[in-house]
Structure formats: structure tokens, C-alpha cells
Enzyme design. Structure first.
Site, PDB file in Angstrom:
ATOM      1  N   HIS A  37       0.837  -1.203   0.000  1.00 52.21           N
ATOM      2  CA  HIS A  37       0.000   0.000   0.000  1.00 52.21           C
ATOM      3  C   HIS A  37       0.873   1.254   0.000  1.00 52.21           C
ATOM      4  O   HIS A  37       1.561   1.528   0.979  1.00 52.21           O
ATOM      5  CB  HIS A  37      -0.876  -0.046   1.259  1.00 52.21           C
ATOM      6  CG  HIS A  37      -1.781   1.118   1.437  1.00 52.21           C
ATOM      7  ND1 HIS A  37      -1.607   2.042   2.445  1.00 52.21           N
ATOM      8  CD2 HIS A  37      -2.883   1.499   0.746  1.00 52.21           C
ATOM      9  CE1 HIS A  37      -2.572   2.944   2.381  1.00 52.21           C
ATOM     10  NE2 HIS A  37      -3.359   2.632   1.359  1.00 52.21           N
ATOM     11  N   HIS A  79      -1.152  10.252  -3.012  1.00 57.44           N
ATOM     12  CA  HIS A  79      -2.443   9.801  -2.540  1.00 57.44           C
ATOM     13  C   HIS A  79      -3.528  10.845  -2.643  1.00 57.44           C
ATOM     14  O   HIS A  79      -4.676  10.534  -2.956  1.00 57.44           O
ATOM     15  CB  HIS A  79      -2.348   9.323  -1.077  1.00 57.44           C
ATOM     16  CG  HIS A  79      -3.661   8.864  -0.538  1.00 57.44           C
ATOM     17  ND1 HIS A  79      -4.450   9.655   0.259  1.00 57.44           N
ATOM     18  CD2 HIS A  79      -4.350   7.713  -0.727  1.00 57.44           C
ATOM     19  CE1 HIS A  79      -5.556   8.997   0.557  1.00 57.44           C
ATOM     20  NE2 HIS A  79      -5.525   7.815  -0.029  1.00 57.44           N
TER      21      HIS A  79
HETATM   22  O1  G3P Z   1      -6.739   1.690  -2.845  1.00 57.35           O
HETATM   23  C1  G3P Z   1      -6.849   0.860  -1.746  1.00 57.35           C
HETATM   24  C2  G3P Z   1      -6.611   1.714  -0.598  1.00 57.35           C
HETATM   25  O2  G3P Z   1      -5.397   2.355  -0.841  1.00 57.35           O
HETATM   26  C3  G3P Z   1      -7.727   2.685  -0.508  1.00 57.35           C
HETATM   27  O3  G3P Z   1      -7.461   3.615   0.382  1.00 57.35           O
HETATM   28  O4  G3P Z   1      -7.301   5.981   0.696  1.00 57.35           O
HETATM   29  O5  G3P Z   1      -5.276   4.554   0.901  1.00 57.35           O
HETATM   30  O6  G3P Z   1      -6.222   5.051  -1.330  1.00 57.35           O
HETATM   31  P1  G3P Z   1      -6.512   4.849   0.131  1.00 57.35           P
HETATM   32 CA    CA Z   2      -5.191   3.666  -2.918  1.00 58.93          CA
END
Ligand code: G3P
Ligand code: CA
Length: 374
Positions: A37, A79
Site C-alpha cells: 500500500h 495519494h
Molecule cells: O486503494 C486501496 C486503498 O489504498 C484505498 O485507500 O485511501 O489509501 O487510497 P486509500
Molecule cells: Ca489507494
């Protein structure tokens, strides 16, 4: 006779334990996916090339890229549509905030964005700044840059070439509704870059994700056929109040209603255009009065042949639900008991180790966790 019975009993117990262990071992094709992530973001500032290189070394199945557009239409790996929470934009370009006080990536050219320094996510309160997650990479202790999607693809593809692995990519198109209001088509730009870098079919290792259902349907039924592409799509699911997608009603922006996506008919609808879903982990399980409550989400998603890749699994002690107790227990719950198909994680090394080195956990561990906290 009694001794023989005891011995048979012991042998039976050992055999049963061995069989259970073997039956619970994860075959490679059953192993849940490790999705890094924002890179190895538990260790280095999110979405920097350094965080992506470190993530790569941790052998995830996929590395995630969140994408937003710059003023000169470059896809930036970051992000937020804002720059204020991870860069020194307020110090470098103090006069460039919009009326709402925020600095938007789309107001800056690539050359301008490259002058910024990236750090761990922080929260500003007056003159003081504190890290969003304590004990991660120290604020202001090193110099990191924003990077383009192309730079990151070249890093991952280059490492795949030199190391001989096949680490996939997992790009997320961020806030198409915002980009439309700025006169941009971020989905079309993303598909164009993906095709240029060889990602055009299900033979390449890629998932394309978005929180916007209507945009995913447009990608599936219009954009990909036009470009002769066929990529697996993931519908991300938010809570309505997060404001992930805004819609204009009577001239006013309001939160898009996500509630339909967590219903059986909603999942059936998603299955007509997507290959999987990315729900928040809290949509799958929670603790009420110390008791574990697992929702029917995964069962219903699997009934519609949708893969389930929940977010976000963080090993920071403050991020572990007290009723679960440890990161390993959290993984035991979601991988071993709930049966997800992959996890987005800030700590890909820990999830990789869990999946590779451990057999599927005993249900007893979760029961123990329950008993300890009930
Ligand atoms: O894309 C999966 C996860 O990353 C969603 O949450 O807000 O971290 O992009 P975010
Ligand atoms: Ca994401």
C-alpha cells in the site's frame, strides 16, 4: 490393552494434527495477494521511489500507485489531490493555495512539483507539525521527491528485469469527479500510459482500481474497448461520509452514496463490470462488546465471483484493534478465518512472512482472542 489404546490414541492425535496442519497449509495458487500500500509506507514516506524500491525487496505480489494529474497533465504518484499533508509546498510556494487554504497538485507543473520535498504524512496545527503515524520515518530527516507514474513503472519493470521476479502494479485513479471539474480526463490519461508501458491485457500483472463506480463502468464499456485493452478492474468501496466521490445536486456538491455497494444486489451489479472489490477492513469484521462480528460481505462477494482485497493492514501498535491484540492475529482473522483474497498493507514484509512461513491459522487463535477480551 489400556496401554495399546493410549498409544493408538496418541498416534491418532498426532496424525490428526499433522493432517490438519497439511490441510490448512496454503498452496501457492491459494495464497492471498500481498499488495504494498503506497509502497513500503510503514518504513519510508509513502509513494516515494525509495518506498517502492524497499517494497519491491519485500516481495509483494503487487505495488500500489495512487494517481493524480499535474497542471501539465503528468500522472503523479501521490495519494491526495492536495500537496499540503506530505510536502513542504506551504513553505516553497506560500502564495499558491486556493481559497480553501489548500495546495492542489493540479495547480503545479511537473517541474514545480519536483522542487518539493516529501516527508511522512503529517498533521499541522498552528505552527506545530506532528507525524500522522508515530514512530515511522522521522519528519524532515531526509530528502524525498514526488515521482511520476512513468518513473515508477520504469523502476518496477527494471527490477523485474534485473531480478527476474514479476511484481505487479495496482494503480488507483484518484477522484475522477474532481479532475472532470478541472477539465481533465484522468482515466483516459492513465489507460494511455498503461498501454504505452505494455499493460493492456489480463496477461500482464495488473489490477486497476477506483472508488468511482460510474467511471469504472465507462472504463469497462467504452475506454478499454476503444483502446483494445482488457484489464481486471477493482471497485473500491468507501463509507459515504468520507467524501471519496462528490456529486453535484442542485448546484451543490454532496457525498456520493456508497451504501448500495455493500448489499447483495450491489455486489451483483459490481460483478457486471469489475473483477473484485476493495472494501475497508472494517466492512468485513468488527468487535462489538468485545465479541467478534463478521459480516456476510466476503461470502456475498465470493458468491458473485468477486475477489476481495481489503485495505489497510498496518502493523503499528496503535493501529491494531485492542480486541485483536497483534498484527499476526489480525492476519489470522482476515486471511485464515474470513478468507480474503489479498490485503493492502503498509508492512508488506510482515504479511509476506505471515503468508509464506505460516500455515493457515487455527480457528482457535481467533477464539482465544475473543475469550481474552470478552
Ligand atoms: O486503494 C486501496 C486503498 O489504498 C484505498 O485507500 O485511501 O489509501 O487510497 P486509500
Ligand atoms: Ca489507494
Amino acid at each position: 490393552m489400556a496401554q495399546t489404546l493410549v498409544r493408538i490414541n496418541i498416534i491418532f492425535t498426532v496424525l490428526l494434527a499433522t493432517f490438519s496442519q497439511a490441510a490448512e497449509s496454503l498452496l501457492p495458487q491459494q495464497r492471498p495477494l500481498v499488495i504494498a500500500h503506497r509502497g513500503a509506507s510503514g518504513y519510508l514516506p509513502e509513494h516515494t521511489l525509495e518506498a517502492k524500491a524497499l517494497a519491491y525487496a519485500m516481495r509483494p505480489d503487487y505495488i500500489e500507485q495512487d494517481l493524480v494529474l499535474s497542471k501539465d497533465n503528468h500522472l503523479m504518484v501521490m495519494h491526495d489531490i492536495y500537496l499540503d499533508d506530505t510536502t513542504d509546498v506551504a513553505e516553497t510556494y506560500p502564495d499558491r493555495a486556493r481559497e480553501d487554504g489548500r495546495y492542489y497538485a493540479i495547480d503545479f507543473t511537473l517541474a514545480e512539483l519536483k522542487r518539493l520535498h516529501v516527508s511522512e504524512a503529517f498533521v499541522r496545527s498552528g505552527d506545530s507539525v506532528t507525524a500522522k503515524y508515530p514512530n515511522r520515518f522521522p519528519l524532515g530527516k531526509s530528502s524525498f521527491q514526488l515521482s511520476t507514474f512513468e518513473e515508477e513503472l520504469e523502476l518496477i519493470q527494471g527490477l523485474n528485469h534485473t531480478l527476474g521476479y514479476d511484481v505487479g502494479i495496482y494503480p488507483e485513479i484518484k477522484q475522477p469527479w474532481f479532475h472532470y471539474r478541472e477539465g481533465r480526463d484522468i482515466a483516459a490519461t492513465t489507460l494511455s500510459v498503461l498501454k504505452q508501458y505494455g499493460y493492456h491485457s489480463r496477461k500482464q500483472k495488473i489490477y486497476l482500481q477506483c472508488f468511482d463506480a460510474e467511471e469504472l463502468q465507462r472504463i469497462k464499456s467504452k475506454l478499454m474497448p476503444q483502446l483494445h485493452m482488457d484489464l481486471p478492474l477493482i471497485q473500491l468501496i468507501a463509507e459515504t461520509e468520507w467524501g471519496e466521490k462528490m456529486v453535484e445536486v442542485d448546484g451543490q456538491l454532496q457525498n456520493y452514496d456508497y451504501d448500495w455497494m455493500q448489499t447483495p444486489t450491489g455486489l451483483k451489479k459490481i460483478a457486471t463490470y469489475a473483477d473484485g472489490v476493495g472494501p475497508a477492513a472494517t466492512m468485513l469484521a468488527g468487535f462489538k462488546d468485545g465479541k467478534l462480528a463478521i459480516t456476510s460481505f466476503v461470502r456475498q462477494a465470493h458468491a458473485n465471483h468477486l475477489a476481495v482485497h481489503p485495505y489497510t493492514f498496518r502493523a503499528d501498535p496503535q493501529q491494531i484493534p485492542p480486541a485483536v491484540g497483534s498484527f499476526e492475529n489480525l492476519l489470522r482473522l482476515f486471511i485464515g478465518k474470513i478468507g480474503v483474497d489479498g490485503v493492502f498493507t503498509d508492512h508488506p514484509d510482515k504479511v509476506r512472512a505471515f503468508i509464506d512461513n505460516r500455515s493457515l491459522p487455527s480457528r482457535q487463535v481467533v477464539a482465544d482472542a475473543n475469550n481474552e477480551h470478552s
